[in-house]
Design an enzyme around this catalytic site. Sequence first.
Site, PDB file in Angstrom:
ATOM      1  N   HIS A 169       8.375  -4.377   1.052  1.00 37.52           N
ATOM      2  CA  HIS A 169       7.719  -3.017   1.045  1.00 37.52           C
ATOM      3  C   HIS A 169       7.933  -2.697  -0.368  1.00 37.52           C
ATOM      4  CE1 HIS A 169       7.664  -1.913   5.268  1.00 37.52           C
ATOM      5  NE2 HIS A 169       8.444  -2.600   5.520  1.00 37.52           N
ATOM      6  N   SER A 175      13.299  -0.949   4.634  1.00 45.84           N
ATOM      7  CA  SER A 175      12.205  -0.517   5.566  1.00 45.84           C
ATOM      8  C   SER A 175      12.340   0.554   6.244  1.00 45.84           C
ATOM      9  CB  SER A 175      11.863  -1.552   6.265  1.00 45.84           C
ATOM     10  OG  SER A 175      12.910  -1.806   7.215  1.00 45.84           O
ATOM     11  N   LYS A 193       1.800  -6.309   4.459  1.00 46.21           N
ATOM     12  CA  LYS A 193       1.734  -5.045   4.276  1.00 46.21           C
ATOM     13  C   LYS A 193       0.721  -4.536   3.481  1.00 46.21           C
ATOM     14  CE  LYS A 193       6.485  -4.956   6.048  1.00 46.21           C
ATOM     15  NZ  LYS A 193       6.516  -6.234   6.502  1.00 46.21           N
TER      16      LYS A 193
END
Length: 393
Positions: free
Chosen positions: A208, A180, A239
């Site tokens: 991610h 990340s 996300k």
Amino acid sequence: MKGFEYLEKELDQMRQDGVFRSLVPLETDQDAVVSIDGRRVIQLSSNNYLGLTNHPRLKLAAVRAADQFGAGTGSVRTIAGTFSMHEDFEKQLAAFKHTEAALVFQSGFTANQAVLASILTKEDVVISDELNHASIIDGIRLTKAARKIYKHVDLNSLEEALQASSGYRKRLVVTDGVFSMDGNIAPLPEIVELCEKYDALIMVDDAHASGVLGENGRGTVNHFGLDGRVHIQVGTLSKAIGVLGGYVASTKAVRDYLIHKGRPFLFSTSHPPTVTAACQEAIQVLIDEPERIERLWYNTEYFKKGLQELGFDTGKSKTPITPVMVGDEKKAHQLSDKLLQYGVFAQGIAFPTVQKGQARVRTIVTSEHTVELLDEALEAFKKAGQEIGIITE
């Protein structure tokens, strides 16, 4: 109130060191351009990779769910808080991830804690990349298993840890899929081969990578063609998915075990209908609108190249997470502050989020940025970087 003087002392030191940061409230929805203190600024710090936080289909799904099922669920999943939509969504997730089953948690953080704290005992060992996410680190702290740390994406170091752990009942190797802070991708094919060689379990945190890598955003496991060879996949719904929560995608046995032993699952109220319905719609959008991922990668390459041509060090990033490496903590925050003056919101990241001497301004482009916005942001980086002395004219 007396008693917290020691905290005030530490906070004062942070202020003197130039690393104390205040929260920055946004005054608009999470988009490529946001409003801060009444000013228009280009957003380069959010995880809204695909612009789904304000996608019309997700918003409509949330509104309809609230109208039909209420604002909340009123219970934990194991008592009275499991709605049919929760189980429908988990079946949808499992099919999307090409796994036998899935289980949703309140966050990706608690998903990692639940897995690591529950499936391992003192007879086992967990082997973790040294730069894994804080949620993995905290999950390891909660387990009674032995632990070994291998050097970041270092396959020789991993193999040494596997060889030194032959006496344990189970060996669990844990890695981020995309890291990340640096934006690099784990060498997952080689890690999986080592795990198979030494009969170890493999767990991948794809926070991610979800929505970013793989077919329709299925993650690093799918990206590398490793479906069916990774024992546990952990992901986030907050996300690229654009809403809230985390999940574990694995076998039915793992799902059933976590329902009975995963403390974050057992002791937290289930997601409200709005969240679950919006997440369901987000997965369908990933399937229906693959062009969002294509735009994300075009913007990523364009912006990364622009930063590098200006003379900035973007580290080892291979993803939309593009750090602008600075080193000095105070200077990284100065760069962030200067960028905000020029209309770009890009947060400085320093210790303890990253190692000392590795401070940076972390940027994330999205599918919603236009080339014109990215050019505007690059011009701001040029002016700010020159004024602070990070790059030369």
